[in-house]
Design an enzyme around this catalytic site. Structure first.
Site, mmCIF file in Angstrom:
data_model
loop_
_atom_site.group_PDB
_atom_site.id
_atom_site.type_symbol
_atom_site.label_atom_id
_atom_site.label_comp_id
_atom_site.label_asym_id
_atom_site.label_seq_id
_atom_site.Cartn_x
_atom_site.Cartn_y
_atom_site.Cartn_z
ATOM 1 N N THR A 1 32.068 23.749 38.057
ATOM 2 C CA THR A 1 31.515 24.941 37.739
ATOM 3 C C THR A 1 32.798 26.064 37.896
ATOM 4 O O THR A 1 32.473 27.162 37.961
ATOM 5 C CB THR A 1 30.262 25.381 38.446
ATOM 6 O OG1 THR A 1 30.308 25.284 39.726
ATOM 7 C CG2 THR A 1 29.070 24.821 37.719
ATOM 8 N N ALA A 2 34.028 25.827 38.376
ATOM 9 C CA ALA A 2 35.017 26.374 38.890
ATOM 10 C C ALA A 2 35.936 26.352 37.733
ATOM 11 O O ALA A 2 35.789 26.757 36.682
ATOM 12 C CB ALA A 2 35.596 26.092 40.159
ATOM 13 N N TYR A 3 37.235 26.464 37.967
ATOM 14 C CA TYR A 3 38.356 26.333 37.035
ATOM 15 C C TYR A 3 38.218 25.481 35.956
ATOM 16 O O TYR A 3 38.482 25.873 34.807
ATOM 17 C CB TYR A 3 39.611 26.067 37.729
ATOM 18 C CG TYR A 3 41.032 26.353 37.045
ATOM 19 C CD1 TYR A 3 40.806 27.079 35.811
ATOM 20 C CD2 TYR A 3 42.376 26.090 37.577
ATOM 21 C CE1 TYR A 3 42.080 27.399 35.337
ATOM 22 C CE2 TYR A 3 43.456 26.426 37.180
ATOM 23 C CZ TYR A 3 43.269 26.981 35.620
ATOM 24 O OH TYR A 3 44.454 27.275 34.911
ATOM 25 N N ASP B 1 32.522 32.265 46.973
ATOM 26 C CA ASP B 1 32.773 30.694 46.869
ATOM 27 C C ASP B 1 33.940 30.339 47.541
ATOM 28 O O ASP B 1 34.269 29.361 48.368
ATOM 29 C CB ASP B 1 32.798 30.211 45.303
ATOM 30 C CG ASP B 1 31.372 29.922 44.633
ATOM 31 O OD1 ASP B 1 30.586 29.787 45.505
ATOM 32 O OD2 ASP B 1 31.382 29.951 43.453
ATOM 33 N N GLY B 2 34.925 30.942 47.418
ATOM 34 C CA GLY B 2 36.400 30.745 48.020
ATOM 35 C C GLY B 2 36.211 30.829 49.623
ATOM 36 O O GLY B 2 36.770 29.781 50.276
ATOM 37 N N SER C 1 36.169 27.023 33.142
ATOM 38 C CA SER C 1 36.945 27.925 32.463
ATOM 39 C C SER C 1 37.957 27.513 31.446
ATOM 40 O O SER C 1 38.270 27.859 30.443
ATOM 41 C CB SER C 1 37.708 28.973 33.440
ATOM 42 O OG SER C 1 36.950 29.625 34.454
ATOM 43 N N ASP D 1 49.650 23.342 30.040
ATOM 44 C CA ASP D 1 49.677 24.251 31.360
ATOM 45 C C ASP D 1 49.611 23.477 32.596
ATOM 46 O O ASP D 1 49.919 24.065 33.657
ATOM 47 C CB ASP D 1 48.975 25.490 31.320
ATOM 48 C CG ASP D 1 49.564 26.613 30.204
ATOM 49 O OD1 ASP D 1 50.604 26.358 29.482
ATOM 50 O OD2 ASP D 1 48.634 27.445 30.002
ATOM 51 N N ASN E 1 36.535 21.560 45.732
ATOM 52 C CA ASN E 1 36.229 21.618 44.242
ATOM 53 C C ASN E 1 37.489 21.258 43.415
ATOM 54 O O ASN E 1 37.054 20.123 42.431
ATOM 55 C CB ASN E 1 36.669 23.361 44.156
ATOM 56 C CG ASN E 1 35.298 24.083 43.931
ATOM 57 O OD1 ASN E 1 34.122 23.524 43.937
ATOM 58 N ND2 ASN E 1 35.375 25.540 43.672
#
Length: 285
Positions: free
Chosen positions: A183-185, A68-69, A188, A172, A142
């Site tokens: 669907t990335a960071y 993905d990156g 999570s 944070d 993203n």
């Protein structure tokens, strides 16, 4: 039709996938070239370009090979030139990939004009210092992540939407993402999964010290302002996982819809839910 190859040569599997792609392109009689930043000596060089921008401008379609990156990095370069991109998976999950290594026969669909192009919304962001001067600008496909730097302490951020305060976060950090980046960071960090065809701006706090820690979804024309109120100046910003840069003390970040879109080639007929299930099926508890 001219294809530009942009493989991530740092991936263990990338070289083999690139060679398989070249073989298939030759079988189909497709003209292909390499972006200068992605060329290796053991690949055949047909045209030597001065830089990636020139190579993309010369080509009709960009093919990114990697995870993905890698695909996102190539997509942002292609978006500047309004060129469509196809991602070929040489990584792990690769939500952005259009086909897998064992599906290279589907490249014929492009020659047969049997494909779709999905426009994906991008974000632009300007970083201001305390004197209201822009010190850095970038775009992302993203997400924009504003988070604590090297110190393992929470930071204080204040968020506004269209000039009206939304919330102050001791956390944070926060993630401001597109639907593509859900669907990335953001995922999570507990954010929702969104269909990437839905244009929106998603804000997800990271480990906030608050009872109110839900993600917020804004319309795509919203302007999000994130103010750095951290007294220790332990605040940094990253675009699509790239190297972080400091956000000035008492500075701010203005995030809004970008004037350019990433254009992804879709060959297969599977929808977003089918892709999501196939990618995450091995990670379900």
């Amino acid at each position: 039709m001219k294809f530009l190859l942009m493989p991530n040569n740092t991936r263990d599997n990338s070289h083999a996938v690139t060679e398989n792609t070249i073989k298939k392109l030759k079988e189909l009689g497709i003209e292909y070239h390499f972006a200068p930043s992605c060329f290796k000596e053991d690949f055949e060089e047909t045209i030597k370009f001065n830089d990636d921008s020139e190579a993309i401008n010369y080509s009709d379609i960009v093919i990114a090979i990697g995870g993905d990156g890698s695909i996102i990095h190539a997509a942002k370069k292609a978006a500047v030139k309004n060129k469509p991109i196809l991602g070929i998976n040489a990584g792990n999950l690769a939500f952005m990939a259009g086909i897998e290594n064992n599906e290279l026969h589907l490249l014929k669909n492009i020659i047969d004009d049997n494909y779709y192009v999905d426009d994906r919304m991008m974000l632009s962001a300007d970083v201001y210092n305390s004197e209201e001067r822009i010190v850095y600008s970038n775009v992302c496909l993203n997400d924009v992540v504003i988070a604590r730097g090297e110190q393992i302490e929470m930071i204080n951020l204040s968020v506004e939407c269209d000039g009206k305060k939304i919330n102050s976060y001791s956390s944070d950090g926060i993630i401001v993402s597109t639907s593509t980046g859900s669907t990335a960071y953001s995922l999570s960090a507990g954010g929702p999964v969104m269909d990437p065809t839905i244009e929106s701006i998603l804000l997800t706090p990271i480990c906030t010290h608050s009872l109110f820690s839900r993600s917020l979804i804004f319309n795509p024309n919203s302007v999000i302002s994130v103010h750095n109120e951290d007294k220790k100046n332990n605040c940094a910003i990253s675009f699509d996982g790239e190297k972080a840069i400091p956000v000035p003390l008492n500075g701010k970040v203005i995030i809004k819809k970008s004037g350019i879109n990433a254009r992804f080639i879709r060959i297969k007929s599977d929808n977003f839910i089918e892709v999501l299930n196939s990618k995450l099926i091995g990670r379900r508890m």
